[in-house]
Scaffold this motif. Sequence first.
Motif, mmCIF file in Angstrom:
data_model
loop_
_atom_site.group_PDB
_atom_site.id
_atom_site.type_symbol
_atom_site.label_atom_id
_atom_site.label_comp_id
_atom_site.label_asym_id
_atom_site.label_seq_id
_atom_site.Cartn_x
_atom_site.Cartn_y
_atom_site.Cartn_z
ATOM 1 N N ALA A 170 12.804 -12.267 -14.581
ATOM 2 C CA ALA A 170 12.935 -14.182 -13.189
ATOM 3 C C ALA A 170 13.544 -15.461 -14.061
ATOM 4 N N GLU A 171 14.537 -16.047 -12.522
ATOM 5 C CA GLU A 171 15.185 -16.708 -12.817
ATOM 6 C C GLU A 171 13.848 -18.180 -13.716
ATOM 7 N N ASP A 172 13.069 -17.942 -13.086
ATOM 8 C CA ASP A 172 12.388 -18.734 -13.718
ATOM 9 C C ASP A 172 10.716 -18.643 -14.199
ATOM 10 N N VAL A 173 10.354 -18.222 -14.796
ATOM 11 C CA VAL A 173 9.364 -17.298 -16.151
ATOM 12 C C VAL A 173 7.738 -18.103 -15.468
ATOM 13 N N GLU A 174 8.051 -19.034 -15.924
ATOM 14 C CA GLU A 174 7.070 -19.996 -15.423
ATOM 15 C C GLU A 174 6.484 -20.329 -14.166
ATOM 16 N N VAL A 175 7.280 -20.223 -12.919
ATOM 17 C CA VAL A 175 7.343 -20.008 -11.177
ATOM 18 C C VAL A 175 6.952 -18.483 -11.277
ATOM 19 N N ALA A 176 7.912 -18.009 -10.954
ATOM 20 C CA ALA A 176 7.220 -16.494 -10.774
ATOM 21 C C ALA A 176 5.993 -16.289 -10.983
ATOM 22 N N THR A 177 5.331 -16.276 -12.330
ATOM 23 C CA THR A 177 3.939 -15.974 -13.093
ATOM 24 C C THR A 177 3.219 -16.728 -11.563
ATOM 25 N N ALA A 178 3.033 -17.917 -11.417
ATOM 26 C CA ALA A 178 2.362 -18.715 -11.003
ATOM 27 C C ALA A 178 2.135 -18.125 -9.662
ATOM 28 N N GLN A 179 2.928 -18.053 -9.287
ATOM 29 C CA GLN A 179 3.440 -17.360 -7.582
ATOM 30 C C GLN A 179 2.518 -16.337 -7.519
ATOM 31 N N TRP A 180 3.038 -15.163 -8.758
ATOM 32 C CA TRP A 180 2.166 -13.774 -8.649
ATOM 33 C C TRP A 180 0.620 -14.336 -8.834
ATOM 34 N N LEU A 181 0.594 -14.401 -9.931
ATOM 35 C CA LEU A 181 -0.742 -14.994 -10.349
ATOM 36 C C LEU A 181 -1.992 -15.712 -8.286
ATOM 37 N N GLY A 182 -1.146 -16.525 -8.063
ATOM 38 C CA GLY A 182 -1.179 -16.841 -6.832
ATOM 39 C C GLY A 182 -1.753 -15.934 -5.454
ATOM 40 N N LEU A 183 -1.273 -14.649 -5.880
ATOM 41 C CA LEU A 183 -0.981 -13.706 -4.814
ATOM 42 C C LEU A 183 -2.126 -12.993 -5.073
ATOM 43 N N VAL A 184 -2.510 -11.801 -6.307
ATOM 44 C CA VAL A 184 -2.670 -12.027 -7.119
ATOM 45 C C VAL A 184 -4.615 -11.523 -7.803
ATOM 46 N N GLY A 185 -4.504 -13.153 -8.183
ATOM 47 C CA GLY A 185 -5.028 -12.951 -9.446
ATOM 48 C C GLY A 185 -4.707 -12.709 -10.664
ATOM 49 N N ALA A 186 -5.496 -13.256 -11.635
ATOM 50 C CA ALA A 186 -5.722 -12.531 -12.971
ATOM 51 C C ALA A 186 -6.391 -11.629 -12.790
ATOM 52 N N GLY A 187 -7.629 -11.220 -11.650
ATOM 53 C CA GLY A 187 -8.621 -10.161 -12.030
ATOM 54 C C GLY A 187 -9.774 -10.863 -12.353
ATOM 55 N N ALA A 188 -10.561 -9.684 -12.628
ATOM 56 C CA ALA A 188 -11.989 -10.233 -12.983
ATOM 57 C C ALA A 188 -12.498 -10.867 -14.310
ATOM 58 N N LEU A 189 -13.317 -11.263 -14.724
ATOM 59 C CA LEU A 189 -13.805 -11.731 -16.149
ATOM 60 C C LEU A 189 -13.306 -10.695 -16.472
ATOM 61 N N GLN A 190 -14.021 -10.768 -17.972
ATOM 62 C CA GLN A 190 -14.217 -9.519 -19.104
ATOM 63 C C GLN A 190 -15.834 -8.972 -18.663
#
Length: 532
Positions: free
Chosen positions: A512-532
């Motif tokens: 990605a051109e901007d890793v921070e922005v891309a990661t935030a976008q993906w986490l916004g769509l998919v989420g980080a998953g359930a808690l441990q």
Amino acid sequence: MSWIPHTVIQPYQVLSQRTSIVWTIGGSDSGAGAGIQADIQAINGLRARDAAPGSTLAVAQACSIITTVTAQNSESTSDVLAVPLDMLEQQWMQLLADMPPAVIKISLLASPSQVEWLADQLDSWPAGLPRPLVIYDPVAIASSGDVLTAEPILESVKQELLRHIDVLTPNSHEVLAMTGIALLFSGDMQRAYDKFREYGVKSVLFKGGHIGQLMDVELTETHVMDAWSNGDCWRYCLSAKVETKHGHGTGCSFAAALASGLAQGYALEDAFAIAHAYVQQGLKAAVAQGKGPGPVLHLGWPTHWQDFPRTANDLCELDLPTQGFAPCPSDLGLYPVVNSPEWLERLLQLGVKTIQLRAKDLSDGAAEPLVIRAIELGRKYQARVFINDYWRLAIKHQAYGVHLGQEDLDDANIEEIASAGIRIGLSTHGYFEMLRAAALKPSYLAVGHIYPTTTKNMPSTPQGLTKLQQQVSLLKSVLPTVAIGGIDWPRAKQVRATGVASIAVVRALTQAEDVEVATAQWLGLVGAGALQ
């Protein structure tokens, strides 16, 4: 991968073009439990329902060429009338001019002259048309025991027709009649295949409903086992026997469902597993319609887990106990796959909670410091870190989990991984591999590859959205699923809409051109998953 001509048949290949037409060539059953009538129900009924948005999966459509008219019911056959060759010719030419097939399914041929006529048509297939895949289900005797052919055809079939056949689907009675080999032991199937190969057959699918018990395969006492081979490799489907006397048209329906799956763009081994499930569900629901045995009930696309078989690449796999691994959350969220601890730490700092270290082709000595560091980072950030391939190192240093491909299952010590309490994710590339992997009860299954990918040379064909949606739905109450393969940001929403809870990405973040922005976008769509 584009359509593969049928000079070489591999189980993972899509063998037909993505067109919808299946020709069924066979006899009319006036009782409608078998023959052309059953074929049409199976071909048209086995349609991929609820195609995902953006999918290009074909929809099967049956066309028929009737070779024989029979007068029969559920108890007996009173008369058989072979259709004249000129009428066969007219049916063939009309369909060829307007609706050429992706797959031809052949069953009842009534006379040597019909066999020779059909062989001539296949010999002289028009140069401007792609050759279809040809399946032959060698029907000669009805379930009632009545002979359906006007004249003996066996020698004509062996000498004229078999060289054109891509997939032969005999039962044990037909194997004995055509090769002289009784299927008493598992090795007899290899001997029979070798004999069929002498006649030019490219692959054989031995239908287990009529194989009965193989003396060296204990499971066949209580299970039905279908087996396919191209001579070099084998594929097996195993299910508990359905205790019913209502199985009229089982062989017809199985071969027709196989043809339908192939025409819809499923790989051979996947169409095999789906056809097996189609018949299993139909047998469970079958009831008498007359005084004799009732027909397989045609219920459409199989969607219940209990109707699908256990699959294997080797008979010895069927004797292994199912494992059971430490569980993962059902929602793993965004799942990047990276090749270094540096990338791993960078993404964990941005909120990623599931991640995989995939550093390929290293010696254990070179890989060990990377594995140690990855495990340390997972603990530091309270994240789920999976180690690709290096399962011994993962056990040694107590990793959260490992990830293995299908090709790794033959070499890895699955029992040792399970005993260590380490989670395991397994890659799959279709129904057959999914079922094979699920038998081990892993922590999750990675369903791929969804789109073409440049990160790995894949022998299989991209599955697309509809196949992903089908498998995710089937596994919903069984195992967590992760979608992987060629998934970039423009495709992400469609993938998410299939119901898959987790998406693995390989290039979408690291390139990605901007890793921070891309990661935030993906986490916004998919989420980080359930808690441990």
